[in-house]
Design a protein around this motif. Structure first.
Motif, PDB file in Angstrom:
ATOM      1  N   VAL A   1       0.843  -1.200   0.000  1.00 16.57           N
ATOM      2  CA  VAL A   1       0.000   0.000   0.000  1.00 16.57           C
ATOM      3  C   VAL A   1       0.877   1.249   0.000  1.00 16.57           C
ATOM      4  O   VAL A   1       0.638   2.199  -0.759  1.00 16.57           O
ATOM      5  N   LEU A   2       1.910   1.246   0.846  1.00 13.23           N
ATOM      6  CA  LEU A   2       2.819   2.384   0.886  1.00 13.23           C
ATOM      7  C   LEU A   2       3.570   2.548  -0.429  1.00 13.23           C
ATOM      8  O   LEU A   2       3.755   3.666  -0.910  1.00 13.23           O
ATOM      9  N   MET A   3       3.999   1.440  -1.017  1.00 11.99           N
ATOM     10  CA  MET A   3       4.707   1.516  -2.289  1.00 11.99           C
ATOM     11  C   MET A   3       3.808   2.105  -3.381  1.00 11.99           C
ATOM     12  O   MET A   3       4.254   2.943  -4.184  1.00 11.99           O
ATOM     13  N   LEU A   4       2.544   1.684  -3.406  1.00  8.64           N
ATOM     14  CA  LEU A   4       1.600   2.228  -4.386  1.00  8.64           C
ATOM     15  C   LEU A   4       1.431   3.727  -4.188  1.00  8.64           C
ATOM     16  O   LEU A   4       1.459   4.511  -5.155  1.00  8.64           O
ATOM     17  N   SER A   5       1.262   4.149  -2.939  1.00  9.69           N
ATOM     18  CA  SER A   5       1.086   5.568  -2.649  1.00  9.69           C
ATOM     19  C   SER A   5       2.314   6.372  -3.051  1.00  9.69           C
ATOM     20  O   SER A   5       2.213   7.435  -3.673  1.00  9.69           O
ATOM     21  N   ILE A   6       3.491   5.838  -2.721  1.00 11.40           N
ATOM     22  CA  ILE A   6       4.744   6.540  -3.020  1.00 11.40           C
ATOM     23  C   ILE A   6       4.921   6.738  -4.517  1.00 11.40           C
ATOM     24  O   ILE A   6       5.210   7.836  -4.996  1.00 11.40           O
ATOM     25  N   ILE A   7       4.762   5.667  -5.270  1.00 12.40           N
ATOM     26  CA  ILE A   7       4.980   5.750  -6.717  1.00 12.40           C
ATOM     27  C   ILE A   7       3.977   6.696  -7.361  1.00 12.40           C
ATOM     28  O   ILE A   7       4.333   7.539  -8.196  1.00 12.40           O
ATOM     29  N   ALA A   8       2.714   6.585  -6.965  1.00 13.48           N
ATOM     30  CA  ALA A   8       1.686   7.454  -7.540  1.00 13.48           C
ATOM     31  C   ALA A   8       1.971   8.923  -7.226  1.00 13.48           C
ATOM     32  O   ALA A   8       1.911   9.789  -8.105  1.00 13.48           O
ATOM     33  N   MET A   9       2.283   9.206  -5.947  1.00  6.34           N
ATOM     34  CA  MET A   9       2.499  10.593  -5.547  1.00  6.34           C
ATOM     35  C   MET A   9       3.740  11.194  -6.210  1.00  6.34           C
ATOM     36  O   MET A   9       3.708  12.328  -6.693  1.00  6.34           O
ATOM     37  N   TYR A  10       4.838  10.438  -6.248  1.00  2.67           N
ATOM     38  CA  TYR A  10       6.071  11.010  -6.788  1.00  2.67           C
ATOM     39  C   TYR A  10       6.055  11.113  -8.301  1.00  2.67           C
ATOM     40  O   TYR A  10       6.692  12.012  -8.860  1.00  2.67           O
ATOM     41  N   LEU A  11       5.375  10.226  -8.979  1.00  2.00           N
ATOM     42  CA  LEU A  11       5.200  10.414 -10.423  1.00  2.00           C
ATOM     43  C   LEU A  11       4.453  11.716 -10.692  1.00  2.00           C
ATOM     44  O   LEU A  11       4.817  12.485 -11.591  1.00  2.00           O
ATOM     45  N   GLY A  12       3.409  11.973  -9.899  1.00  4.99           N
ATOM     46  CA  GLY A  12       2.636  13.198 -10.085  1.00  4.99           C
ATOM     47  C   GLY A  12       3.407  14.449  -9.704  1.00  4.99           C
ATOM     48  O   GLY A  12       3.451  15.431 -10.451  1.00  4.99           O
ATOM     49  N   ILE A  13       4.056  14.414  -8.536  1.00  6.17           N
ATOM     50  CA  ILE A  13       4.753  15.603  -8.039  1.00  6.17           C
ATOM     51  C   ILE A  13       5.938  15.967  -8.924  1.00  6.17           C
ATOM     52  O   ILE A  13       6.110  17.121  -9.330  1.00  6.17           O
ATOM     53  N   THR A  14       6.785  14.970  -9.225  1.00  6.43           N
ATOM     54  CA  THR A  14       7.976  15.273 -10.036  1.00  6.43           C
ATOM     55  C   THR A  14       7.620  15.534 -11.493  1.00  6.43           C
ATOM     56  O   THR A  14       8.429  16.102 -12.232  1.00  6.43           O
ATOM     57  N   GLY A  15       6.443  15.112 -11.906  1.00  6.61           N
ATOM     58  CA  GLY A  15       5.989  15.474 -13.241  1.00  6.61           C
ATOM     59  C   GLY A  15       5.569  16.934 -13.316  1.00  6.61           C
ATOM     60  O   GLY A  15       5.798  17.619 -14.322  1.00  6.61           O
ATOM     61  N   ILE A  16       4.985  17.438 -12.228  1.00  4.98           N
ATOM     62  CA  ILE A  16       4.508  18.817 -12.201  1.00  4.98           C
ATOM     63  C   ILE A  16       5.657  19.815 -12.060  1.00  4.98           C
ATOM     64  O   ILE A  16       5.709  20.837 -12.753  1.00  4.98           O
ATOM     65  N   ILE A  17       6.602  19.544 -11.156  1.00  5.28           N
ATOM     66  CA  ILE A  17       7.615  20.537 -10.778  1.00  5.28           C
ATOM     67  C   ILE A  17       8.346  21.142 -11.983  1.00  5.28           C
ATOM     68  O   ILE A  17       8.362  22.372 -12.152  1.00  5.28           O
ATOM     69  N   PRO A  18       8.994  20.324 -12.838  1.00  3.87           N
ATOM     70  CA  PRO A  18       9.757  20.948 -13.928  1.00  3.87           C
ATOM     71  C   PRO A  18       8.902  21.502 -15.056  1.00  3.87           C
ATOM     72  O   PRO A  18       9.400  22.234 -15.915  1.00  3.87           O
ATOM     73  N   ASN A  19       7.615  21.169 -15.076  1.00  5.86           N
ATOM     74  CA  ASN A  19       6.745  21.612 -16.164  1.00  5.86           C
ATOM     75  C   ASN A  19       5.833  22.767 -15.777  1.00  5.86           C
ATOM     76  O   ASN A  19       5.071  23.264 -16.609  1.00  5.86           O
ATOM     77  N   LEU A  20       5.924  23.195 -14.527  1.00  9.66           N
ATOM     78  CA  LEU A  20       5.016  24.233 -14.050  1.00  9.66           C
ATOM     79  C   LEU A  20       5.289  25.575 -14.733  1.00  9.66           C
ATOM     80  O   LEU A  20       4.362  26.239 -15.218  1.00  9.66           O
ATOM     81  N   ILE A  21       6.546  25.990 -14.780  1.00  7.86           N
ATOM     82  CA  ILE A  21       6.876  27.275 -15.399  1.00  7.86           C
ATOM     83  C   ILE A  21       6.560  27.270 -16.899  1.00  7.86           C
ATOM     84  O   ILE A  21       5.912  28.213 -17.392  1.00  7.86           O
ATOM     85  N   PRO A  22       6.958  26.234 -17.661  1.00 13.52           N
ATOM     86  CA  PRO A  22       6.577  26.231 -19.081  1.00 13.52           C
ATOM     87  C   PRO A  22       5.064  26.255 -19.304  1.00 13.52           C
ATOM     88  O   PRO A  22       4.581  26.924 -20.226  1.00 13.52           O
ATOM     89  N   ALA A  23       4.320  25.544 -18.467  1.00 14.22           N
ATOM     90  CA  ALA A  23       2.862  25.516 -18.639  1.00 14.22           C
ATOM     91  C   ALA A  23       2.249  26.895 -18.436  1.00 14.22           C
ATOM     92  O   ALA A  23       1.339  27.299 -19.180  1.00 14.22           O
ATOM     93  N   LEU A  24       2.744  27.628 -17.453  1.00  8.14           N
ATOM     94  CA  LEU A  24       2.183  28.952 -17.179  1.00  8.14           C
ATOM     95  C   LEU A  24       2.640  29.988 -18.201  1.00  8.14           C
ATOM     96  O   LEU A  24       1.872  30.881 -18.577  1.00  8.14           O
ATOM     97  N   THR A  25       3.882  29.892 -18.659  1.00  6.01           N
ATOM     98  CA  THR A  25       4.333  30.836 -19.688  1.00  6.01           C
ATOM     99  C   THR A  25       3.600  30.585 -21.008  1.00  6.01           C
ATOM    100  O   THR A  25       3.366  31.532 -21.782  1.00  6.01           O
TER     101      THR A  25
END
Length: 409
Positions: free
Chosen positions: A212-236
């Motif tokens: 359960v923890l592994m599922l939560s970790i993978i899901a959350m970090y795929l989402g979070i690290t996907g957003i971080i580097p793409n946030l500035i390009p998406a807004l610009t």
């Protein structure tokens, strides 16, 4: 102890590799003609191999103790960054340097520091973990301007030399003097080792809670690290200036630090899975906001929600490992779960960038992130009540309850 752990988290093998890479993109692009994605691909080697090396580091920590492995890892991380200063026009020499950071510096990753905190603290374990892991925030604030200044004045090779000094010249002395965790490994001759209470790593692997923890970790970090580097390009892309988009990301970074401390304080007082679900699920709302053309203030609020979750996840992982699996094989169990963090963190940015290239829009990426958060947040509610583990410190001694530290007769 906390000061040593903050320094170790900030300037260990994982703490500043991601935050410093951006400063080297243009200098390496200008000298070798590498693409920006090529340069940032080094993070996949650093995070991915760091995840693979983490279980080995966990085994060594359980065998030899956290102090020796952490100090050795800080030296190894310094050597890895130093080797990057001698990168040639072959990008594989650059990737090899980041691989060395991950492998030689594996002992300076979160496994060492969180194990020490988990053993040392009981009543305020959550807050202590939050304080220790706030070292990533220290790194995010300090490292970028430090590296940029070195590169502008002395060039990118000296920039890497400067990076190599952080774990050796700052973290290593602090850890040497103040990092003295309560280890049960390598007892004195003739003295039987104290067996900490809890499950072995193999027993933890057989538990549904581990997965359960592994599922939560993978899901959350795929989402979070996907957003971080793409946030500035998406807004610009939506017409905001780079400075306005960077301000949104700054809110994200501040929320990471605040989230670590807030969640650490809460899980010492309330059932941790409920706290986790309450913090890790709202990024679904953040993704919905990022999908739409809304007022600027809404984007700031969305960054706040996402940042709180990003700050909470690593603290929660360490806390859950100690409470649900005990301290007997904490380092090995945590390192196996942390491997999921590292692999997801390495894959997330590249995967989201690939989706953008395929669709020409960030909307699909934000939709996928919302689905991942909707899975990763609520699933921790299935962890159930905290188990109680007991052990006897010596013949005839009363067992000790891991959840309180008090004797049970």
């Amino acid at each position: 102890m906390l000061l040593a752990c903050v320094a170790g988290v900030a300037f260990g093998s994982i703490g500043f590799a991601t935050y410093s890479i951006g400063a080297f993109v243009k200098p390496l692009e200008a000298e070798f003609g590498w693409g920006r994605a090529d340069v940032q691909g080094a993070i996949l080697f650093s995070m991915g191999l760091g995840g693979i090396a983490a279980p080995l580091a966990g085994m060594l920590i359980d065998r030899f103790g956290a102090r020796l492995i952490a100090l050795t890892g800080l030296i190894g991380a310094g050597l890895g960054f130093l080797s990057a200063a001698w990168a040639t026009s072959s990008i594989w020499t650059f990737y090899l340097a980041y691989a060395l950071v991950a492998c030689l510096g594996a002992g300076s990753g979160p496994v060492s520091w969180t194990r020490a905190i988990a053993v040392q603290f009981q009543k305020s374990r959550g807050l202590a973990l939050g304080l220790a892991l706030s070292g990533t925030g220290v790194s995010a604030i300090f490292v970028p301007p430090y590296v940029v200044s070195l590169i502008e004045n002395f060039g990118w090779r000296i920039g890497f030399v400067g990076l190599s000094l952080l774990p050796v010249a700052i973290a290593l002395p602090i850890a040497y003097f103040f990092f003295h965790p309560r280890d049960t490994a390598a007892p004195r001759p003739g003295v039987q080792a104290t067996q900490l209470p809890g499950l072995t790593a193999l027993e933890a692997l057989r538990s549904y809670r581990f997965w359960v923890l592994m599922l939560s970790i993978i899901a959350m970090y795929l989402g979070i690290t996907g957003i971080i580097p793409n946030l500035i390009p998406a807004l610009t892309d939506r017409g905001y200036s780079p400075s306005a988009a960077a301000a949104v990301q700054s809110v994200f970074g501040l929320a990471v630090i605040f989230g670590r401390l807030l969640v650490g304080w809460l899980i010492d007082r309330y059932w941790a899975p409920a706290v986790a679900a309450a913090v890790l699920t709202p990024p679904v709302i953040a993704c919905v906001i990022f999908l739409n053309d809304v007022p600027y203030a809404a984007y700031l609020f969305a960054a706040l929600l996402a940042g709180l979750a990003a700050g909470a996840e690593l603290d929660l992982l360490a806390f859950f490992t100690a409470r649900y699996f005990g301290l007997r094989s904490y380092a090995r169990t945590y390192s196996l779960l942390y491997a999921g963090v590292a692999v997801a963190a390495g894959i997330g940015p590249a995967a989201f960038a690939y989706v953008y290239e395929m669709t020409g829009s960030y909307n699909t990426s934000f939709t996928l992130a919302a689905i991942l958060f909707a899975i990763g947040g609520p699933c921790v509610l299935t962890l159930g009540r905290y188990p109680t583990f007991t052990h006897a410190r010596s013949a005839g001694a009363a067992p000790v309850d891991i959840t309180t530290g008090r004797g049970k007769g």
